[in-house]
Design an enzyme around this catalytic site. Structure first.
Site, PDB file in Angstrom:
ATOM      1  N   GLY A  47       0.818  -1.198   0.000  1.00  0.00           N
ATOM      2  CA  GLY A  47       0.000   0.000   0.000  1.00  0.00           C
ATOM      3  C   GLY A  47       0.854   1.252   0.000  1.00  0.00           C
ATOM      4  O   GLY A  47       2.041   1.217   0.351  1.00  0.00           O
ATOM      5  N   GLN A  89       3.054  10.016   1.330  1.00  0.00           N
ATOM      6  CA  GLN A  89       4.359   9.353   1.251  1.00  0.00           C
ATOM      7  C   GLN A  89       5.168   9.773   0.027  1.00  0.00           C
ATOM      8  O   GLN A  89       6.374   9.550  -0.025  1.00  0.00           O
ATOM      9  CB  GLN A  89       4.188   7.821   1.240  1.00  0.00           C
ATOM     10  CG  GLN A  89       3.676   7.275   2.565  1.00  0.00           C
ATOM     11  CD  GLN A  89       3.574   5.765   2.522  1.00  0.00           C
ATOM     12  OE1 GLN A  89       2.575   5.219   2.076  1.00  0.00           O
ATOM     13  NE2 GLN A  89       4.626   5.084   2.959  1.00  0.00           N
ATOM     14  N   CYS A 141       6.571  -0.444   6.664  1.00  0.00           N
ATOM     15  CA  CYS A 141       6.138   0.771   5.975  1.00  0.00           C
ATOM     16  C   CYS A 141       7.250   1.229   5.051  1.00  0.00           C
ATOM     17  O   CYS A 141       8.416   1.262   5.448  1.00  0.00           O
ATOM     18  CB  CYS A 141       5.832   1.855   7.008  1.00  0.00           C
ATOM     19  SG  CYS A 141       5.362   3.424   6.277  1.00  0.00           S
ATOM     20  N   LEU A 142       6.891   1.581   3.828  1.00  0.00           N
ATOM     21  CA  LEU A 142       7.896   2.023   2.855  1.00  0.00           C
ATOM     22  C   LEU A 142       8.587   3.311   3.304  1.00  0.00           C
ATOM     23  O   LEU A 142       9.698   3.602   2.860  1.00  0.00           O
ATOM     24  CB  LEU A 142       7.256   2.228   1.477  1.00  0.00           C
ATOM     25  CG  LEU A 142       6.699   0.959   0.810  1.00  0.00           C
ATOM     26  CD1 LEU A 142       6.001   1.323  -0.503  1.00  0.00           C
ATOM     27  CD2 LEU A 142       7.792  -0.070   0.561  1.00  0.00           C
ATOM     28  N   HIS A 174      -3.504   1.138   8.164  1.00  0.00           N
ATOM     29  CA  HIS A 174      -2.157   1.717   8.080  1.00  0.00           C
ATOM     30  C   HIS A 174      -2.143   2.909   7.118  1.00  0.00           C
ATOM     31  O   HIS A 174      -1.607   3.974   7.438  1.00  0.00           O
ATOM     32  CB  HIS A 174      -1.180   0.620   7.630  1.00  0.00           C
ATOM     33  CG  HIS A 174       0.234   1.065   7.457  1.00  0.00           C
ATOM     34  ND1 HIS A 174       1.269   0.597   8.235  1.00  0.00           N
ATOM     35  CD2 HIS A 174       0.791   1.935   6.584  1.00  0.00           C
ATOM     36  CE1 HIS A 174       2.400   1.179   7.841  1.00  0.00           C
ATOM     37  NE2 HIS A 174       2.136   1.992   6.844  1.00  0.00           N
ATOM     38  N   GLU A 175      -2.759   2.724   5.945  1.00  0.00           N
ATOM     39  CA  GLU A 175      -2.727   3.788   4.936  1.00  0.00           C
ATOM     40  C   GLU A 175      -3.615   4.965   5.340  1.00  0.00           C
ATOM     41  O   GLU A 175      -3.263   6.118   5.093  1.00  0.00           O
ATOM     42  CB  GLU A 175      -3.130   3.249   3.556  1.00  0.00           C
ATOM     43  CG  GLU A 175      -2.257   2.114   3.016  1.00  0.00           C
ATOM     44  CD  GLU A 175      -0.761   2.378   3.056  1.00  0.00           C
ATOM     45  OE1 GLU A 175      -0.343   3.555   2.988  1.00  0.00           O
ATOM     46  OE2 GLU A 175       0.004   1.406   3.168  1.00  0.00           O
ATOM     47  N   HIS A 191      -1.748   7.255   7.517  1.00  0.00           N
ATOM     48  CA  HIS A 191      -0.852   8.173   6.795  1.00  0.00           C
ATOM     49  C   HIS A 191      -1.567   9.469   6.414  1.00  0.00           C
ATOM     50  O   HIS A 191      -0.967  10.539   6.423  1.00  0.00           O
ATOM     51  CB  HIS A 191      -0.341   7.518   5.498  1.00  0.00           C
ATOM     52  CG  HIS A 191       0.877   6.662   5.687  1.00  0.00           C
ATOM     53  ND1 HIS A 191       2.078   7.151   6.149  1.00  0.00           N
ATOM     54  CD2 HIS A 191       1.092   5.347   5.433  1.00  0.00           C
ATOM     55  CE1 HIS A 191       2.973   6.174   6.186  1.00  0.00           C
ATOM     56  NE2 HIS A 191       2.397   5.056   5.762  1.00  0.00           N
TER      57      HIS A 191
HETATM   58 CO    CO Z   1       3.248   3.188   5.600  1.00  0.00          CO
END
Ligand code: CO
Length: 160
Positions: free
Chosen positions: A45, A50, A87-88, A129-130, A133
């Site tokens: 995701g 991000q 997480c990226l 999670h997203e 963000h």
């Molecule tokens: Co993340």
């Protein structure tokens, strides 16, 4: 076009993103760019903040199906589930986080059509999670103890 993924410590990740008001070609391009950036990084995701875009846009790809969630809202959540996640924007670590086991989310697709989705397991976790963000919440803030990774409160400043 692939974008650079912002990392923990970059202020844009802490901002509350703004709702999308125009469902136009620019939005479709953003969704396409986000999908490309996510796939290139082997992510499940990605949220627009991000890549430094302050909009409430999320992409999630599971079982080769791409979900685009514009202005998503979690309208129901139930149960509890503790599982490792990553997480990226926080590369190199994975840690257990407790989240709801099941969620119902309401969102628009990039055509502006409202839909509702019921998710469990990894999908439910990814949605939570997203969506975090979009509110400037990074997953270490959900960990029981982020200091064990050497993180300090200064990494998570409260922004106006
Ligand atoms: Co993340």
């Amino acid at each position: 076009m692939k974008h650079r993924i912002l990392h923990l410590g970059e202020e844009a990740l802490r901002r509350v993103a703004k709702p999308v008001t125009q469902f136009d070609a620019e939005l479709k391009q953003l969704v396409a760019d986000m999908a490309e950036t996510m796939r290139d990084a082997d992510g499940v995701g990605l949220a627009a903040p991000q890549i430094g875009v302050e909009k409430r846009v999320v992409v999630i790809e599971l079982d080769q199906k791409l979900y685009e969630l514009i202005n998503p809202e979690i309208v129901e959540s139930s149960g509890k589930d503790t599982c490792e996640e990553g997480c990226l924007s926080v590369p190199g670590i994975r840690e257990e986080v407790t989240r709801a086991k099941k969620v119902v989310a309401r969102a628009y697709d990039s055509n502006g059509d409202l839909f509702e989705i019921t998710a469990e397991g990894l999908f439910a976790r990814a949605i939570q999670h997203e969506c975090d963000h979009l509110d400037g919440v990074l997953y270490p803030m959900r960990m029981r103890d982020f200091t064990r990774f050497g993180f300090t409160d200064e990494l998570f400043p409260d922004l106006e």
